[in-house]
Motif scaffolding. Structure first.
Motif, PDB file in Angstrom:
ATOM      1  N   THR A  42       0.832  -1.204   0.000  1.00 34.90           N
ATOM      2  CA  THR A  42       0.000   0.000   0.000  1.00 34.90           C
ATOM      3  C   THR A  42       0.868   1.256   0.000  1.00 34.90           C
ATOM      4  O   THR A  42       0.608   2.212  -0.741  1.00 34.90           O
ATOM      5  CB  THR A  42      -0.931   0.016   1.226  1.00 34.90           C
ATOM      6  OG1 THR A  42      -1.778  -1.133   1.183  1.00 34.90           O
ATOM      7  CG2 THR A  42      -1.789   1.265   1.255  1.00 34.90           C
ATOM      8  N   ARG A  43       1.934   1.243   0.803  1.00 31.85           N
ATOM      9  CA  ARG A  43       2.827   2.406   0.848  1.00 31.85           C
ATOM     10  C   ARG A  43       3.586   2.572  -0.473  1.00 31.85           C
ATOM     11  O   ARG A  43       3.850   3.701  -0.909  1.00 31.85           O
ATOM     12  CB  ARG A  43       3.800   2.271   2.015  1.00 31.85           C
ATOM     13  CG  ARG A  43       3.117   2.386   3.378  1.00 31.85           C
ATOM     14  CD  ARG A  43       4.113   2.621   4.487  1.00 31.85           C
ATOM     15  NE  ARG A  43       4.991   1.468   4.691  1.00 31.85           N
ATOM     16  CZ  ARG A  43       4.690   0.437   5.459  1.00 31.85           C
ATOM     17  NH1 ARG A  43       3.525   0.390   6.086  1.00 31.85           N
ATOM     18  NH2 ARG A  43       5.538  -0.556   5.606  1.00 31.85           N
ATOM     19  N   LEU A  44       3.932   1.458  -1.129  1.00 31.13           N
ATOM     20  CA  LEU A  44       4.619   1.534  -2.414  1.00 31.13           C
ATOM     21  C   LEU A  44       3.733   2.201  -3.468  1.00 31.13           C
ATOM     22  O   LEU A  44       4.200   3.032  -4.258  1.00 31.13           O
ATOM     23  CB  LEU A  44       5.019   0.127  -2.884  1.00 31.13           C
ATOM     24  CG  LEU A  44       6.160  -0.560  -2.125  1.00 31.13           C
ATOM     25  CD1 LEU A  44       6.341  -1.992  -2.633  1.00 31.13           C
ATOM     26  CD2 LEU A  44       7.458   0.219  -2.255  1.00 31.13           C
ATOM     27  N   VAL A  45       2.449   1.828  -3.468  1.00 35.19           N
ATOM     28  CA  VAL A  45       1.524   2.424  -4.443  1.00 35.19           C
ATOM     29  C   VAL A  45       1.344   3.910  -4.164  1.00 35.19           C
ATOM     30  O   VAL A  45       1.298   4.732  -5.088  1.00 35.19           O
ATOM     31  CB  VAL A  45       0.166   1.699  -4.423  1.00 35.19           C
ATOM     32  CG1 VAL A  45      -0.833   2.397  -5.341  1.00 35.19           C
ATOM     33  CG2 VAL A  45       0.326   0.248  -4.851  1.00 35.19           C
ATOM     34  N   LEU A  46       1.237   4.286  -2.896  1.00 38.75           N
ATOM     35  CA  LEU A  46       1.078   5.699  -2.554  1.00 38.75           C
ATOM     36  C   LEU A  46       2.308   6.506  -2.960  1.00 38.75           C
ATOM     37  O   LEU A  46       2.210   7.659  -3.371  1.00 38.75           O
ATOM     38  CB  LEU A  46       0.820   5.844  -1.052  1.00 38.75           C
ATOM     39  CG  LEU A  46      -0.513   5.270  -0.546  1.00 38.75           C
ATOM     40  CD1 LEU A  46      -0.599   5.395   0.974  1.00 38.75           C
ATOM     41  CD2 LEU A  46      -1.689   5.984  -1.207  1.00 38.75           C
ATOM     42  N   GLY A  47       3.485   5.874  -2.859  1.00 38.90           N
ATOM     43  CA  GLY A  47       4.716   6.574  -3.230  1.00 38.90           C
ATOM     44  C   GLY A  47       4.960   6.610  -4.729  1.00 38.90           C
ATOM     45  O   GLY A  47       5.608   7.526  -5.235  1.00 38.90           O
ATOM     46  N   ASP A  48       4.478   5.609  -5.449  1.00 47.16           N
ATOM     47  CA  ASP A  48       4.660   5.533  -6.893  1.00 47.16           C
ATOM     48  C   ASP A  48       3.367   5.017  -7.514  1.00 47.16           C
ATOM     49  O   ASP A  48       3.224   3.814  -7.757  1.00 47.16           O
ATOM     50  CB  ASP A  48       5.834   4.619  -7.242  1.00 47.16           C
ATOM     51  CG  ASP A  48       6.034   4.478  -8.753  1.00 47.16           C
ATOM     52  OD1 ASP A  48       5.435   5.275  -9.509  1.00 47.16           O
ATOM     53  OD2 ASP A  48       6.781   3.571  -9.166  1.00 47.16           O
TER      54      ASP A  48
END
Length: 303
Positions: free
Chosen positions: A110-116
């Motif tokens: 989830t954090r990866l998608v929010l960052g990229d």
């Protein structure tokens, strides 16, 4: 992939799976536990032409599962974790510039998608053990599908499950093809034990463990509600086991990272079986160490 990799049931459907993902941007794999989907499929996908120069993300439901899957895939390649295969979990990561397959927990994804939001360096997202169903897993699939539909039509999505209704998930992914794999079956004997309401759960589990160790050879898998119960049961079992050939191993997500990784790999000593335990809710006994023998560790009781 190493030419010495052990043959697994999932191997029979890998050509069908790779063909499906060449023709579609999503697929579903239904395969029972032990088929090899977690540790074989990502390695095969990383060799596909459409994945060249990009990563394969594998979502695991727990930190321990993520580290163990990464370790097994790295061992198959004859490499250390953090080379071609790495992992990223809460408070820990082992990746490098060379990492092509990254096993992550659902919260990390989830954090990866929010960052990229475009997942620019990702060729495919693999949702492993999706039948466990959680808010984080469902959110992860929704986010990945949103990226695919809005920004990255070339992004591949693969949902893997042991018991999920594959056709239903396939329909959610625009009628994605569903590939089914056979597994390995072993005889199972069910034994019911009574429960004494006045006696602590950990004491009763300890009695059951000792009874099973006396009655059968091989390994034990002990499932308990949480880390506290695991630690208490571990202490009780250690108090009552006098055989130096039996290892007692506690496994749960909050354990120190190095200890958990060492326990997953198994002790480097000659043996007949292995027992491990996972942070859940039952006591299970596997006769003859049907699945545990793969680790070549001494007999173990885990809690």
């Amino acid at each position: 992939m190493s030419e010495h990799a052990q043959a697994l049931p999932i191997d029979a459907v890998l050509p069908e799976l790779t063909g499906a993902l060449r023709a579609h941007n999503a697929a579903v794999v239904v395969a029972p536990p032990g088929a090899g989907k977690t540790t074989r499929v990502p390695l095969v996908l990383a060799d596909e032409a459409w994945a060249a120069g990009k990563k394969i993300l594998v979502l695991a439901p727990r930190r321990l599962a993520a580290r163990a899957a990464a370790a097994r895939m790295a061992a198959t390649l004859g490499e250390a974790v953090g080379a071609t295969v790495g992992y990223r979990v809460r408070f820990a990561a082992k990746v490098s510039r060379a990492t092509r397959i990254e096993v992550v927990t659902e919260g990390v994804f989830t954090r990866l998608v929010l960052g990229d939001p475009t997942l620019a360096n990702v060729a495919a997202v693999v949702f492993d053990e999706f039948h466990e169903r959680s808010l984080e897993a469902d959110l992860g699939l929704a986010l990945a599908r949103d990226v695919q539909l809005g920004l990255r039509e070339d992004l591949k999505l693969l949902v893997m499950s042991a018991t999920l209704d594959g056709a239903r998930v396939g329909r959610l992914l625009d009628n994605a093809p569903v590939i089914e794999s056979a597994g390995r079956a072993f005889p199972v004997e069910t034994r019911y034990l009574g429960r004494e309401a006045q006696q602590p759960l950990e004491r009763q589990v300890t009695d059951a463990v000792l009874r099973a160790l006396r009655a059968d050879s091989g390994s034990l898998l002990v499932f308990l509600p949480g880390a506290a119960e695991i630690r208490r049961t571990e202490a009780f079992v250690r108090e009552r086991i006098t055989d130096s050939e039996i290892d007692v191993v506690a496994l749960y997500g909050a354990r120190r990272r190095h200890s958990g990784s060492r326990d997953c790999a198994g002790a480097a000593r000659p043996a007949q079986g292995r027992a491990g335990d996972v942070n859940r809710g039952d006591l299970a006994h596997h006769r003859g160490g049907a699945r545990g023998d793969r680790f070549r560790a001494r007999p173990r009781a885990a809690l």
